[in-house]
Write a protein that holds these residues in place. Structure first.
Motif, PDB file in Angstrom:
ATOM      1  N   GLY A   1     -44.601   6.922 -36.605  1.00  0.00           N
ATOM      2  CA  GLY A   1     -45.290   5.887 -36.956  1.00  0.00           C
ATOM      3  C   GLY A   1     -44.239   4.773 -37.100  1.00  0.00           C
ATOM      4  O   GLY A   1     -44.423   4.136 -37.867  1.00  0.00           O
TER       5      GLY A   1
ATOM      6  N   THR B   1     -43.049   8.639 -41.090  1.00  0.00           N
ATOM      7  CA  THR B   1     -43.056   6.879 -40.788  1.00  0.00           C
ATOM      8  C   THR B   1     -42.123   6.306 -42.261  1.00  0.00           C
ATOM      9  O   THR B   1     -41.882   6.986 -43.085  1.00  0.00           O
ATOM     10  CB  THR B   1     -44.614   7.007 -42.214  1.00  0.00           C
ATOM     11  OG1 THR B   1     -44.586   5.032 -41.903  1.00  0.00           O
ATOM     12  CG2 THR B   1     -44.084   7.396 -42.861  1.00  0.00           C
TER      13      THR B   1
ATOM     14  N   LEU C   1     -54.860   0.134 -29.103  1.00  0.00           N
ATOM     15  CA  LEU C   1     -54.648   0.560 -30.522  1.00  0.00           C
ATOM     16  C   LEU C   1     -55.117  -0.270 -31.346  1.00  0.00           C
ATOM     17  O   LEU C   1     -55.772  -0.405 -32.226  1.00  0.00           O
ATOM     18  CB  LEU C   1     -53.223   0.884 -30.859  1.00  0.00           C
ATOM     19  CG  LEU C   1     -53.001   1.365 -32.242  1.00  0.00           C
ATOM     20  CD1 LEU C   1     -52.845   2.830 -32.323  1.00  0.00           C
ATOM     21  CD2 LEU C   1     -50.774   1.691 -32.040  1.00  0.00           C
TER      22      LEU C   1
ATOM     23  N   LEU D   1     -53.682   3.883 -35.626  1.00  0.00           N
ATOM     24  CA  LEU D   1     -53.503   4.814 -35.572  1.00  0.00           C
ATOM     25  C   LEU D   1     -54.694   6.167 -35.536  1.00  0.00           C
ATOM     26  O   LEU D   1     -55.654   6.564 -35.634  1.00  0.00           O
ATOM     27  CB  LEU D   1     -51.993   6.354 -34.916  1.00  0.00           C
ATOM     28  CG  LEU D   1     -52.526   7.696 -34.035  1.00  0.00           C
ATOM     29  CD1 LEU D   1     -53.732   7.060 -33.323  1.00  0.00           C
ATOM     30  CD2 LEU D   1     -51.295   8.283 -34.066  1.00  0.00           C
TER      31      LEU D   1
ATOM     32  N   LEU E   1     -47.335   3.374 -27.207  1.00  0.00           N
ATOM     33  CA  LEU E   1     -49.450   3.861 -26.880  1.00  0.00           C
ATOM     34  C   LEU E   1     -49.137   1.942 -26.839  1.00  0.00           C
ATOM     35  O   LEU E   1     -49.174   1.040 -27.661  1.00  0.00           O
ATOM     36  CB  LEU E   1     -50.328   3.925 -28.249  1.00  0.00           C
ATOM     37  CG  LEU E   1     -50.938   5.292 -28.795  1.00  0.00           C
ATOM     38  CD1 LEU E   1     -51.278   5.779 -29.891  1.00  0.00           C
ATOM     39  CD2 LEU E   1     -51.114   6.575 -28.070  1.00  0.00           C
TER      40      LEU E   1
ATOM     41  N   VAL F   1     -45.913  13.986 -34.653  1.00  0.00           N
ATOM     42  CA  VAL F   1     -46.267  11.943 -35.040  1.00  0.00           C
ATOM     43  C   VAL F   1     -44.940  10.393 -35.737  1.00  0.00           C
ATOM     44  O   VAL F   1     -44.699  10.712 -36.994  1.00  0.00           O
ATOM     45  CB  VAL F   1     -47.260  11.412 -35.892  1.00  0.00           C
ATOM     46  CG1 VAL F   1     -48.319  10.069 -35.174  1.00  0.00           C
ATOM     47  CG2 VAL F   1     -48.361  12.515 -35.119  1.00  0.00           C
TER      48      VAL F   1
ATOM     49  N   LEU G   1     -49.533   2.856 -37.751  1.00  0.00           N
ATOM     50  CA  LEU G   1     -48.970   4.198 -38.181  1.00  0.00           C
ATOM     51  C   LEU G   1     -50.510   4.434 -38.432  1.00  0.00           C
ATOM     52  O   LEU G   1     -51.621   5.039 -38.060  1.00  0.00           O
ATOM     53  CB  LEU G   1     -48.511   5.150 -38.888  1.00  0.00           C
ATOM     54  CG  LEU G   1     -48.985   6.610 -39.950  1.00  0.00           C
ATOM     55  CD1 LEU G   1     -49.064   6.988 -38.858  1.00  0.00           C
ATOM     56  CD2 LEU G   1     -47.842   7.313 -40.740  1.00  0.00           C
TER      57      LEU G   1
ATOM     58  N   ALA H   1     -53.844  10.683 -26.710  1.00  0.00           N
ATOM     59  CA  ALA H   1     -53.745  11.081 -28.709  1.00  0.00           C
ATOM     60  C   ALA H   1     -54.523  11.550 -29.722  1.00  0.00           C
ATOM     61  O   ALA H   1     -54.007  12.507 -30.600  1.00  0.00           O
ATOM     62  CB  ALA H   1     -53.315   9.269 -29.398  1.00  0.00           C
TER      63      ALA H   1
ATOM     64  N   VAL I   1     -45.647   6.961 -31.982  1.00  0.00           N
ATOM     65  CA  VAL I   1     -47.552   5.966 -32.096  1.00  0.00           C
ATOM     66  C   VAL I   1     -46.954   4.330 -31.319  1.00  0.00           C
ATOM     67  O   VAL I   1     -47.720   3.799 -30.239  1.00  0.00           O
ATOM     68  CB  VAL I   1     -47.743   5.679 -33.881  1.00  0.00           C
ATOM     69  CG1 VAL I   1     -49.108   4.466 -33.095  1.00  0.00           C
ATOM     70  CG2 VAL I   1     -47.884   6.928 -34.213  1.00  0.00           C
ATOM     71  N   ARG I   2     -45.367   4.308 -31.719  1.00  0.00           N
ATOM     72  CA  ARG I   2     -45.593   3.273 -30.739  1.00  0.00           C
ATOM     73  C   ARG I   2     -45.367   2.876 -29.238  1.00  0.00           C
ATOM     74  O   ARG I   2     -45.415   1.639 -28.225  1.00  0.00           O
ATOM     75  CB  ARG I   2     -43.607   2.092 -30.389  1.00  0.00           C
ATOM     76  CG  ARG I   2     -42.647   3.380 -30.508  1.00  0.00           C
ATOM     77  CD  ARG I   2     -41.462   2.639 -31.298  1.00  0.00           C
ATOM     78  NE  ARG I   2     -40.302   3.715 -30.323  1.00  0.00           N
ATOM     79  CZ  ARG I   2     -40.332   3.903 -29.250  1.00  0.00           C
ATOM     80  NH1 ARG I   2     -40.663   3.029 -28.398  1.00  0.00           N
ATOM     81  NH2 ARG I   2     -39.007   4.356 -28.178  1.00  0.00           N
TER      82      ARG I   2
END
Length: 185
Positions: A9, A75, A48, A89, A43, A7, A86, A61, A40-41
């Motif tokens: 972030g 991150t 979100l 999420l 999504l 993942v 992050l 996710a 995550v970017r």
């Protein structure tokens, strides 16, 4: 071996954090693990930030976390903490989304002044989400992460060796978890 969710972030499309994760992903794949990437970017922001738990991308996710044996969380550090992206999420995940999982926290930043962000900001959240084992994380300076001419991630030797050590520790912990699951399953 194990299924790993990697993942990122980072909100940046040219993220050094994502480069660091792709470098680590390659090592984990070479060790026999199946790696799934979640940036995550990618999504949908409205889902979100609006906490739309029924949006298909958010549902998927959450399912990725559920299916993973281990999770690598990367991150960038902003203001001595992990990214707000992050956090958005993590806030949507079920309370014990990391229960029974091995987790490797990674952070990137411009200064060693942020090195404790993993232990003081990120690790408590991961622990509260039920992670069964959080291996020692690693902080990498932005300047030590580059891209090769072909786009492959490259790390300065001073960063590559410690990252290899923490990734091998994570891989070994996953191996033990996978063997334990096989024995009890």
């Amino acid at each position: 071996m194990a299924t790993v969710l990697s993942v990122s972030g980072s909100p940046s499309a040219t993220s050094r954090t994502a480069r660091l994760l792709r470098h680590l992903d390659e090592r984990l794949i070479a060790q026999g693990h199946e790696v799934t990437v979640l940036d995550v970017r990618t999504l949908p922001a409205d889902a979100l930030l609006g906490a739309d738990l029924r949006h298909p991308a958010i549902v998927e996710a959450i399912a990725l976390f559920d299916r993973a044996d281990g999770v690598v969380i990367g991150t960038p550090v902003y203001k001595a903490a992990y990214s707000g992206l992050l956090k958005s999420l993590l806030d949507l995940l079920p309370q014990y989304a990391l229960a029974g999982k091995t987790v490797l926290p990674l952070a990137t930043g411009g200064s060693t002044a942020h090195v404790l962000a993993i232990d003081y900001a990120l690790r408590p959240v991961l622990s509260s989400m039920g992670a069964s084992h959080i291996v020692p994380g690693w902080f990498t300076l932005d300047k030590d992460i580059t891209g090769g001419d072909d786009g492959t991630p490259a790390l300065a030797p001073s960063a590559a060796e410690p990252l290899a050590q923490v990734s091998d520790l994570f891989s070994a912990a996953l191996g033990g978890r996978t063997n334990l699951l096989a024995a009890t399953g």
